[in-house]
Design a protein around this motif. Structure first.
Motif, PDB file in Angstrom:
ATOM      1  N   GLY A   1     -43.685  -4.546  16.952  1.00  0.00           N
ATOM      2  CA  GLY A   1     -43.752  -3.141  17.333  1.00  0.00           C
ATOM      3  C   GLY A   1     -43.493  -2.922  18.814  1.00  0.00           C
ATOM      4  O   GLY A   1     -44.273  -2.241  19.472  1.00  0.00           O
ATOM      5  N   GLN A   2     -42.426  -3.533  19.339  1.00  0.00           N
ATOM      6  CA  GLN A   2     -42.112  -3.406  20.769  1.00  0.00           C
ATOM      7  C   GLN A   2     -43.307  -3.871  21.604  1.00  0.00           C
ATOM      8  O   GLN A   2     -43.703  -3.219  22.577  1.00  0.00           O
ATOM      9  N   GLN A   3     -43.896  -5.030  21.247  1.00  0.00           N
ATOM     10  CA  GLN A   3     -45.134  -5.464  21.887  1.00  0.00           C
ATOM     11  C   GLN A   3     -44.958  -5.921  23.327  1.00  0.00           C
ATOM     12  O   GLN A   3     -45.922  -6.282  23.984  1.00  0.00           O
ATOM     13  N   TRP A   4     -43.738  -5.883  23.824  1.00  0.00           N
ATOM     14  CA  TRP A   4     -43.520  -6.192  25.236  1.00  0.00           C
ATOM     15  C   TRP A   4     -44.080  -5.104  26.147  1.00  0.00           C
ATOM     16  O   TRP A   4     -44.342  -5.347  27.330  1.00  0.00           O
ATOM     17  N   GLY A   5     -44.276  -3.896  25.645  1.00  0.00           N
ATOM     18  CA  GLY A   5     -44.697  -2.780  26.489  1.00  0.00           C
ATOM     19  C   GLY A   5     -46.150  -2.864  26.908  1.00  0.00           C
ATOM     20  O   GLY A   5     -47.025  -3.235  26.135  1.00  0.00           O
ATOM     21  N   ASP A   6     -46.430  -2.488  28.160  1.00  0.00           N
ATOM     22  CA  ASP A   6     -47.801  -2.547  28.679  1.00  0.00           C
ATOM     23  C   ASP A   6     -48.749  -1.669  27.886  1.00  0.00           C
ATOM     24  O   ASP A   6     -49.900  -2.031  27.658  1.00  0.00           O
TER      25      ASP A   6
END
Length: 814
Positions: A178-183
């Protein structure tokens, strides 16, 4: 106190019964311990309670059986007749961690015999834990697990100082993508539809591949328990006064011998949280809806499941802007090119105390459909397979003059697949081979901010694993090979002449005068992972463990290709496509003690990471922060080397001479250093890693009062003290992090169980977190650094954590 004791698996001493009601009796333990016992069949599909006299009734489709755990010794297993059995148990404790059967390494195995550091959290623990979100609830129950937070509803799991794409989250065995790179990108799961959970601490790449470099948070959905062809279910409702959180979750199911279905729905809503320093923290509310449905066919040979889930979340995006004199929160009303953060209007009290979200918010949707299958073959082998499709849609609205226009709008489609073949036992060996991977397609939709390009990704890995058990020794190990490719085309950005916003140029549109924001890329990564561990049973109460594992992680899309603003994080990211994969080697050594009145675990770890990827704030020649987009920080990724090391310990003591008293305590310590020569002895100026949790000590005492009431037979009171040490080992280069003082919190919970009928109970828990209303900041809270002024009239900077929070949680089981 852990509330569920699952008694499963000794077979060979009991004959097989087909579709019969079995009566039984448990003997050999204290009467007030019967409530912790559950009886299960071979498929672990049904959990039946044991009454106050130690008796149980069980509708069996196969055989009653029990697991000879290291802490559960069965003196006798007597078949009185084909419908009645007696089991006598000695050396019993009611510790859930002792008897959960682990799914790690794709084998059902006793946690005590598993060399890997694993903490199990039961469905009952999840239900009885009060928290703002699911991950925070797991943090409360798992030493070594922390969370980086962006307000009450966004928590990213960190294991032993590592997070983001280094911690893999699984739901029913599926990688959470789920776009887990985002802070500020949280976990898209229903907190009321969670069964048993396992937290694997240490590299698990050998089974799960890239992104399991630090460990795995493996969550399972609720499973039907009663097989009688009738409607059953549960309803959970809670209220928390600090942010006015209302939550309701209901699940119902019907199950017969071969088929079952289960449907679940939940809804949570909250307004802005508050503390005595900041008052109500603007734009931290949320609205969350979850739906799910599953159906399953089971036979004596195995099972096939089909599941569907929907997650829909509207989430506020705080930015921390304030009035410089009053310290009241302000809001953005102009676009970034005309916006002056220090001249924004003050947010009204009506807006601060409303459930209505700001127009500037996130909208996250996550859908899954998946099938999980496992069957036994005639030769004693097992074959299993899983295929899943999930779609994650993320919109971040950050345009106050065009509210319907999303700043970031990305759609990620992921196809997951897993296959495993477990050979029939070969003497003392159990051998398994497997394959898993995924295919992804990510696309920017109608947006104005583009932190990452459109891309496609393929990932596949094969592994082999073996487990050897002989006498007091358990030895396990395996090896895995991974291959990943990622590609994208030239991605051009144009400017809309009317709005002034940027847009993506597609479908062979003219690129004359456009900006090539993301040149095409075609990259491949490969890596080998391995693991070797051993457990030695000194005696039935003491186990020694050791494990060494090599992990692997391919760089994610934002680390190699980002070149744009993430409006929710308020960060402009710059990647580096020359990065190589990370590799780590971690050593774990531990000891476990398991007595009738004492349960304790102690472990130390040492983790070396090569090519460690981290963020560095971009500055100009004078050391001043660069703002490519006004009001937003600019960070660039870099690679170096790192080392993390520390220890974890926890114990639970049940004094025999103080009936109903339980004493619990845990401590976790982790240190993280950048080991590149450039930062040797640099201290806070680059040597210490960011987001490293300080020492954490949690201690509690619980008293269970036995009552002589037909419906209310017990009452429990628990007091808990939580100490978080100061963090003076922080990443202070360019003021990225600052020192964080230590703080202590006092919590309490009063709970009871009301028995209505045989299979109808109500659990009621009244709680108070942060009873003394302590003002605190955690170095793992991103809101701590949301500050735009160099001086403050009240001496406080950034945003503080949640103040006193009092509430109630009710679980109705029918």
């Amino acid at each position: 106190m852990k509330l569920i004791f699952v008694v499963m698996a000794l077979l060979g001493t009991c004959e097989s019964y087909s579709q019969k009601l079995i009566h039984g009796k448990i003997t050999g333990i204290a009467q007030n311990k019967y409530e912790y016992l559950r009886v299960s069949d071979r498929q672990q599909s049904q959990l039946e309670k044991v009454n106050a006299e130690g008796e149980f009734n069980f509708y069996s489709k196969g055989s009653i059986f029990y697991l000879l755990e290291k802490n559960v010794k069965i003196d006798s297993f007597i078949v009185k007749n084909e419908k009645f059995i007696v089991v006598n148990i000695r050396n019993y404790t009611n510790q859930l961690d002792n008897i959960i059967v682990s799914n790690h390494l794709q084998n059902q195995r006793n946690i005590w015999a598993n060399p890997v550091a694993i903490t199990a959290v039961s469905a009952k623990q999840v239900e009885n834990t009060i928290s703002s979100n699911l991950i925070d609830g797991l943090v409360k129950n798992t030493p070594g697990l922390n969370a980086v937070k962006t307000g009450p509803n966004i928590s990213k799991p960190f294991i032993r100082g590592l997070g983001y794409n280094r911690v893999l989250t699984l739901f029913d065995g599926i990688r959470q993508e789920g776009q887990q790179w985002g802070d500020e990108h949280g976990i898209e799961l229903d907190p009321y539809n969670i069964g048993n959970t396992e937290v694997i601490k240490g590299p698990a790449s050998m089974i799960y591949g890239s992104d399991a470099e630090a460990g795995v948070v493996s969550l399972r959905s609720l499973q039907p328990q009663v097989i009688d062809g009738k409607i059953h279910g549960q309803w959970i409702s809670e209220y928390q006064n600090n942010n006015g959180l209302y939550g309701n979750g209901v699940s119902i199911y019907k199950r017969n011998v071969h088929w079952y279905w289960l449907g679940a729905r939940s809804y949570r809503i909250a307004k802005n949280y508050q503390n005595k320093i900041d008052g109500s923290v603007y734009n931290t509310g949320f609205k969350e809806l979850n739906l799910s449905f599953k159906t399953s066919y089971q036979s004596k040979y195995g099972f096939s499941n089909l599941n569907f889930t929907l997650y829909n979340d509207l989430q506020g995006i705080p930015d921390g802007s304030r009035d410089s004199l009053t310290r009241k929160f302000t809001k953005q009303i102009y676009e970034s090119d005309e916006d002056n953060i220090k001249d924004r209007p003050i947010v009204s009290n009506r807006e601060l105390n409303s459930y209505r979200l700001s127009p500037l918010h996130q909208h996250i949707q996550h859908y899954r459909i998946y099938s999980d299958n496992e069957y036994s073959l005639k030769n004693g082998a097992k074959v299993s397979g899983l295929v899943a499709f999930q779609q994650n849609i993320r919109r971040e609205y950050n345009h106050p003059t065009m509210l319907e226009q999303a700043g970031m709008y990305v759609k990620l489609n992921t196809l997951n697949f897993t296959g495993k073949y477990q050979f029939s036992p070969m003497g003392k060996f159990t051998n398994t081979i497997g394959v898993n991977g995924m295919y992804q397609s990510n696309r920017n939709e109608n947006a104005t901010d583009f932190p990452i390009p459109d891309y496609k990704l393929g990932d596949v890995g094969i592994y082999a694993f073996s487990n050897f058990e002989s006498g007091k020794w358990t030895i396990s190990g395996g090896v895995r090979l991974d291959q990943r490719w990622i590609g994208s085309k030239d991605f051009y950005i144009g400017t809309n002449d009317v709005t002034g916003f940027e847009y993506a140029i597609r479908n062979n549109q003219d690129t004359m005068g456009a900006n090539l924001q993301f040149p095409a890329l075609h990259l491949q990564y490969s890596g080998m992972s391995a693991s070797l561990g051993v457990t030695y049973e000194v005696n039935e109460n003491i186990h020694l463990k050791g494990n060494i594992a090599k992990g692997y992680r391919a760089p994610n899309i934002t680390e190699i290709a980002s070149n744009g603003l993430d409006p929710g994080a308020h960060i402009y990211y710059i990647g580096n496509r020359n990065f190589v994969p990370e590799f780590n080697i971690q050593e774990d050594v531990g000891v476990s003690l398991n007595y009738s009145d004492l349960n304790a675990n102690f472990s130390v770890f040492n983790n070396h990471i090569s090519h460690y990827i981290s963020l560095m704030q971009l500055t100009d020649a004078n050391g001043n922060p660069v703002q490519l987009v006004p009001g937003n920080w600019t960070y660039q990724y870099q690679q170096s080397a790192a080392r993390l090391y520390g220890l974890e310990s926890n114990f639970q003591y049940l004094p025999k001479y103080l009936n109903g008293i339980v004493v619990e305590s845990s401590i976790a310590i982790v240190y993280g250093n950048n080991t590149s020569a450039k930062y040797k002895n640099a201290g806070i100026n680059g040597e210490y890693l960011a987001y490293i949790p300080p020492i954490k000590w949690v201690s509690g005492i619980e008293k269970v009062f036995q009552l002589k009431s037909q419906h209310l037979n017990k009452l429990k009171l628990k007091l808990e003290y939580e100490f978080n040490g100061k963090q003076s080992r922080y990443f202070g280069l360019y003021d990225t992090e600052t020192a964080t003082p230590g703080y202590s919190l006092l919590n309490a919970i009063l709970g009871c169980t009301i028995q209505l009928r045989e299979k109808q109970t109500i659990d009621v828990n009244v709680f108070a977190d942060n009873i003394l209303d302590k003002a605190f900041q955690s170095n793992l809270s991103r809101l701590k650094y949301f500050e735009y002024y160099n001086s403050s009239p009240n001496g406080h900077y950034g945003i503080y954590g949640m103040g006193r929070n009092v509430g109630v949680k009710v679980g109705v089981h029918f």
